[in-house]
Scaffold this motif. Structure first.
Motif, PDB file in Angstrom:
ATOM      1  N   LYS A  84       0.980  -1.265   0.336  1.00 18.42           N
ATOM      2  CA  LYS A  84      -0.017   0.030   0.046  1.00 18.42           C
ATOM      3  C   LYS A  84       0.897   1.275  -0.124  1.00 18.42           C
ATOM      4  O   LYS A  84       2.042   1.255   0.236  1.00 18.42           O
ATOM      5  N   PRO A  85       0.345   2.354  -0.324  1.00 13.81           N
ATOM      6  CA  PRO A  85       1.199   3.737  -0.135  1.00 13.81           C
ATOM      7  C   PRO A  85       1.950   3.709   1.230  1.00 13.81           C
ATOM      8  O   PRO A  85       1.212   3.490   2.289  1.00 13.81           O
ATOM      9  N   TYR A  86       3.104   4.042   0.945  1.00 18.23           N
ATOM     10  CA  TYR A  86       3.953   3.984   2.257  1.00 18.23           C
ATOM     11  C   TYR A  86       3.644   5.125   3.226  1.00 18.23           C
ATOM     12  O   TYR A  86       3.700   6.389   3.074  1.00 18.23           O
TER      13      TYR A  86
ATOM     14  N   VAL B 260       5.171   9.569   3.025  1.00 20.36           N
ATOM     15  CA  VAL B 260       6.387   9.893   2.530  1.00 20.36           C
ATOM     16  C   VAL B 260       6.496   9.402   1.308  1.00 20.36           C
ATOM     17  O   VAL B 260       5.904   8.405   0.678  1.00 20.36           O
ATOM     18  N   GLU B 261       7.715  10.130   0.802  1.00 18.90           N
ATOM     19  CA  GLU B 261       8.254   9.978  -0.635  1.00 18.90           C
ATOM     20  C   GLU B 261       8.788   8.576  -0.664  1.00 18.90           C
ATOM     21  O   GLU B 261       8.711   7.946  -1.877  1.00 18.90           O
ATOM     22  N   ASN B 262       9.732   8.281  -0.064  1.00 20.51           N
ATOM     23  CA  ASN B 262      10.523   7.076   0.090  1.00 20.51           C
ATOM     24  C   ASN B 262      10.631   6.506   1.607  1.00 20.51           C
ATOM     25  O   ASN B 262      10.526   7.320   2.298  1.00 20.51           O
ATOM     26  N   PRO B 263      10.898   5.409   1.776  1.00 22.68           N
ATOM     27  CA  PRO B 263      10.982   4.789   3.267  1.00 22.68           C
ATOM     28  C   PRO B 263      11.943   5.305   4.141  1.00 22.68           C
ATOM     29  O   PRO B 263      12.239   5.312   5.307  1.00 22.68           O
ATOM     30  N   LEU B 264      13.081   5.963   3.518  1.00 16.07           N
ATOM     31  CA  LEU B 264      14.335   6.471   4.464  1.00 16.07           C
ATOM     32  C   LEU B 264      13.997   8.119   4.419  1.00 16.07           C
ATOM     33  O   LEU B 264      15.030   8.553   5.185  1.00 16.07           O
ATOM     34  N   GLU B 265      12.872   8.839   4.162  1.00 11.43           N
ATOM     35  CA  GLU B 265      12.694  10.111   4.284  1.00 11.43           C
ATOM     36  C   GLU B 265      12.789  10.681   5.564  1.00 11.43           C
ATOM     37  O   GLU B 265      13.572  11.766   5.919  1.00 11.43           O
TER      38      GLU B 265
END
Length: 451
Positions: free
Chosen positions: A290-292, A436-441
């Motif tokens: 699903k969307p992060y 968030v845009e990416n998991p590490l943001e």
């Protein structure tokens, strides 16, 4: 077939297990040793202050075992929710302990510190972009909630752990993280079954709680491309279909589904098979992307507290404790009003242990306790006000009758002085999720070499 063996020694770092149970897990040659170090179970104080719940010596003893075993096995050690609440200070504090251990044991290590504490201004910007939303039971955010919080953390998923592992970290210390991410990170990185990785991680998050002897030791998981097998490391414990499947209910509103940052685990079609009297094999779990989103936790100062404890055996009070409490509060509050203290500046709470303090429900008709323990808690805007209000109650908590026309009874304070100042108290303000845009943001990784 891709496989990954994970040893989860403790339900929480600092709670410990028997030496033989830990050694048994090490002898099974895990590829990674992973465990959780924190929780919100004990309330908002630890997040509000950034202080840890467990004794430092206990944490150090447990971590020493893990570091020594990881070095001997050449297997990485993963710890999440450092310092109970996962603030930056919690990560640094656990890193200090880790350095001490490595120096004392002569172990060189590459340490990854994953910071998860969040900046209020950044979150306010996210909120203005409508990227923050409340989880079940939480209120909508407003313009002041982020700056009210003394500490805000975001719960890391598997990806920050995986990034640290790809950087060849021997030891990974993460701030706040989902309990499952710590365990699922390596199996997912190795290409094991995705649903199985998250499902096994959920079952093992509290160590031996998914076994027939919850206080008996750790658990060991073997992940592969089809599912996983789970077993205890304690010799006097077993994993059964019941003990394993039941853990999906633990701290989870839905017994079949579990939300993680990257998606949702669905165990409706999972199959639990007892391979023997100790091991359970699980297949059929599904992970749906699903969307992060990342969960946020924030705590803020709620006031200051003073507590008074009273022991009561008076038979007249025992007949109707609630009537006595009501009369007492009405009588004392009428005196406090003379000092023109705004009612909004303080709150008085009574809990009658032996009557309804734990359940909150009135006992059955006809129940008359032999004795009661009364805990009065005053919460106020300042410590001085909290203690001042408690002192106004003091003489009446010692000698207040059910009926003002009766002779005064005598109760008992177990401590002198009767008032105990608890200091600042906190409340949860954020139980929300952020897109968030990416998991590490939202996370920062710092690598440290200990030589």
């Amino acid at each position: 077939m891709n496989t990954c063996r994970v040893f989860v020694p403790y339900g929480a770092l600092g709670t410990g297990i028997a030496e033989e149970s830990f050694d048994a897990g090490v002898r099974m040659k895990p590829d990674v040793i992973a465990c959780d170090a924190g929780s919100t179970d004990s309330g908002p104080y630890y997040l509000g202050t950034g202080e840890g719940k467990y004794a430092r010596d206990s944490v150090k003893e447990d971590l020493r075992r893990m570091v020594k075993a990881g070095h001997w096995l050449q297997a990485p050690v993963l710890v999440g929710s450092a310092g109970t609440c996962g603030t930056d200070g919690g990560v640094d504090g656990l890193a200090d302990i880790c350095r001490e251990i490595c120096k004392e044991e002569g172990i060189p290590a590459k340490l990854a510190k994953i910071y998860t504490q969040q900046n209020a201004d950044m979150l306010e910007a996210k909120d203005r972009e409508h990227k923050i939303f409340p989880l079940a039971g939480a209120p909508q955010t407003d313009g002041t909630v982020f700056e009210q919080c003394t500490n805000i953390v975001a719960l890391a998923g598997a990806e920050p752990f995986q990034e640290a592992l790809l950087r060849k970290a021997d030891i990974v210390l993460c701030g706040r993280a989902t309990d499952t991410a710590i365990i699922a990170a390596m199996p997912l990185l190795r290409g094991c079954h995705e649903g199985g990785a998250w499902h096994g991680a959920k079952l093992a998050e509290c160590g031996a709680l998914c076994t027939t002897n919850p206080s008996g030791g750790g658990v060991f998981l073997t992940f592969d491309e089809l599912g996983f097998t789970i077993e205890p490391t304690s010799g006097d414990s077993c994993c059964t279909k019941y003990s394993v499947s039941a853990h999906m209910l633990y701290e989870n509103a839905d017994p079949f589904c579990l939300r993680e940052p990257s998606g949702e685990l669905d165990t409706k079609n999972a199959v639990y098979e007892e391979l023997d009297e100790r091991r359970v094999r699980v297949t059929g779990s599904v992970f749906k992307h699903k969307p992060y989103t990342v969960k946020l936790e924030g705590a803020a100062l709620a006031g200051y507290q003073t507590v008074t404890i009273v022991g009561i055996q008076d038979r007249r009070v025992m007949k109707d404790p609630e009537l006595w409490i009501g009369n007492l509060k009405q009588f004392v509050e009428s005196k406090i009003r003379k000092y023109q203290i705004p009612e909004t500046d303080y709150n008085v709470d009574f809990k009658l242990y032996g009557w309804s303090a734990v359940s909150g429900t009135k006992p059955p008709e006809g129940y008359v306790p032999r004795e009661l323990g009364l805990v009065m808690t005053v919460t106020a805007k300042t410590q001085a006000l909290a203690t001042g209000v408690a002192k106004m109650y003091n003489p009446y908590l010692l000698h207040f009758p059910v009926n003002l026309k009766e002779q005064l009874p005598t109760f008992a304070f177990p401590y002198s002085p009767a008032e105990t100042e608890r200091g600042p108290v906190y409340e949860f303000k954020l139980l929300h999720a952020v897109e968030v845009e990416n998991p590490l943001e939202l996370f920062r990784i710092e690598m440290v070499v200990i030589s």
